[in-house]
Enzyme design. Structure first.
Site, short mmCIF file in Angstrom:
data_model
loop_
_atom_site.label_atom_id
_atom_site.label_comp_id
_atom_site.label_asym_id
_atom_site.label_seq_id
_atom_site.Cartn_x
_atom_site.Cartn_y
_atom_site.Cartn_z
N HIS A 1 0.83 -1.21 0.00
CA HIS A 1 0.00 0.00 0.00
C HIS A 1 0.87 1.26 0.00
O HIS A 1 1.83 1.36 0.77
CB HIS A 1 -0.91 0.00 1.24
CG HIS A 1 -1.73 1.23 1.40
ND1 HIS A 1 -1.87 1.90 2.59
CD2 HIS A 1 -2.46 1.93 0.48
CE1 HIS A 1 -2.66 2.96 2.42
NE2 HIS A 1 -3.02 2.99 1.16
CA CA Z 1 0.37 -0.43 -4.28
#
Ligand code: CA
Ligand code: ZLS
Ligand code: ZN
Length: 402
Positions: A185
């Protein structure tokens, strides 16, 4: 090199400094800056430098980094030494800024300041090439360090070159879209622009018992009523083993709609190569062709585009991926079309060619010899799973439409 020409109608610029390749995080550490040397050797071996403007970038300066980072944190990075004596004396700062222990994601290594300023220097120069109009697609493979925070190192990242580049682009463009195809992320970039509607962040990543643990489906920006930035963080959490066609379908559907509704004036694409099958840390199953087709898709929008590196822990595959994506940027076709064995071999005169000679496999550019790892519990995405994930994203995008 045979037939390698500059693309028609636009300019690609390549920003790098070979000094960055010499740095070491430590022998067991998965982040290996020499993968950048491998990448550059391939890019030059194929003659792609004939298709681009080449720029040997200068290191960024303390004051460039201070546009985002805290001064005390930067002073720490600039003056900390890797020896135990100094580290003992600076234990408090170490704990505050990098959480040291013997198994450390962000070790203090020799030349760390040079490393971070070199990575950032290349990315900032690339961003400047776009904003000044010198270039339409600018590439900085040593950048893409998306976890670094204002006053803290995280996940192999010390300085967030992406945030600094986007801040620069915001001086010339009203809206900047950030897209992140690293398997992790893009939390640092999301956090930095959480409260603004001038930057939209879109991250595709593995979610669930995986670093950094953020970027769930409900993480969409500030939740307060009518807060600026609400809905401008878009996350696409994914599961182990997602493959080319499922990832590709989702990427096109969600990225396409995001561009349509957000109407960015420039795009920053973090091309982390740890989303490939066979990555030492990643859990996805993309091949180089599918990863590159995401780049191709973004490029087809003809907006100023900053292409950055990021993760990627199986160095040969990283080099192949980023060489292929450099070729995509230049509109040059290096491999055969089927996305597997390539008819074009790694050129003989590429130094380190031996590094590409995998056990028993062809050494063509697109062939990821370590691909299709046997995952323990690969998720099989059904049509319905994919439709649901896409629908949830499109639903969020409805809030920023119009
Ligand atoms: Ca990513
Ligand atoms: O996105 O999972 C973690 C954090 C820990 C487990 C690992 N230990 C060392 C620290 C605590 C919870 N960290 C991840 C970070 C992944 C960063 C990805 C960066 C990016 O690709 C962008 C560039 C992690 N995964 C694997 C490791 N760390 C890791 C594996 C092996 C080692 C060697 C060196 C160091 C300690 C032993 C290390 C880290
Ligand atoms: Zn990553």
């Amino acid at each position: 090199q045979l037939g390698i020409e500059r693309p028609q109608g636009y300019t690609v610029s390549f920003h790098y400094n070979p000094k960055v390749e010499q740095h070491h995080f430590g022998s067991k550490h998965p982040m290996k800056p020499w993968r950048l040397q491998l990448t550059k050797q391939l890019v030059f071996g194929y003659g792609l430098h004939y298709a681009m403007d080449l720029n040997e970038s200068l290191p960024a300066e303390h004051r460039d980094l201070a546009e985002f980072h805290d001064n005390d944190y930067l002073n720490f990075l600039q003056y900390i030494k890797s020896d135990d004596q100094t580290q003992k004396r600076h234990q408090e700062e170490l704990n505050r800024y990098v959480f040291t222990d013997e198994f450390n994601d962000c070790p203090i290594f020799d030349g760390i300041w040079d490393y971070v300023t070199l990575c950032t220097g290349a990315t900032l120069e690339a961003a400047h090439a776009l904003s000044s109009g010198e270039s339409n697609i600018a590439i900085s493979w040593s950048g893409g360090l998306h976890h670094a925070k204002k006053r803290q190192a995280s996940g192999f990242c010390y300085v967030n070159d992406i945030v600094l580049a986007i801040q620069h682009l915001l001086q010339s463009y009203t809206r900047v879209l950030y897209i992140d195809i690293d398997v992790h992320h893009g939390d640092g970039v999301e956090a930095a622009f959480f409260n603004t509607d001038r930057v939209m962040t879109l991250s595709y990543h593995k979610y669930g018992e995986f670093f950094p643990g953020t970027g769930g489906p409900d993480d969409s920006g500030p939740k307060g009523f009518e807060e600026p930035g609400a809905y401008f963080s878009l996350n696409v959490p994914l599961e182990d083993g997602i493959d080319d066609s499922d990832y590709g379908w989702l990427f096109r559907k969600v990225t396409g709609k995001t561009i349509e509704v957000f109407k960015p004036e420039a795009i920053v694409l973090q091309c982390g190569a740890d989303s490939l099958g066979g990555d030492r840390l990643g859990k996805f199953n993309l091949n180089i062709k599918a990863h590159g087709s995401c780049v191709e898709y973004v490029k087809s929008r003809n907006l100023p585009l900053l292409m950055l590196g990021g993760g990627g822990y199986t160095p040969r595959n990283v080099a192949r991926t980023w060489c292929h994506e450099t070729a995509v940027a230049c509109n040059v076709q290096l491999g055969s079309d089927d996305g597997r064995a390539s008819s074009i071999e790694i050129p003989n005169f590429v130094p380190y060619r031996a590094a590409f000679e995998g056990a028993g496999n062809g050494n063509g550019l697109l062939y990821p010899e370590l691909n299709i790892r046997k995952l323990q519990h690969p998720k099989t995405y059904t049509r319905e799973d994919l439709e649901n994930t896409a629908a949830r994203c499109l639903e969020q995008l409805r809030h920023i439409e119009g």
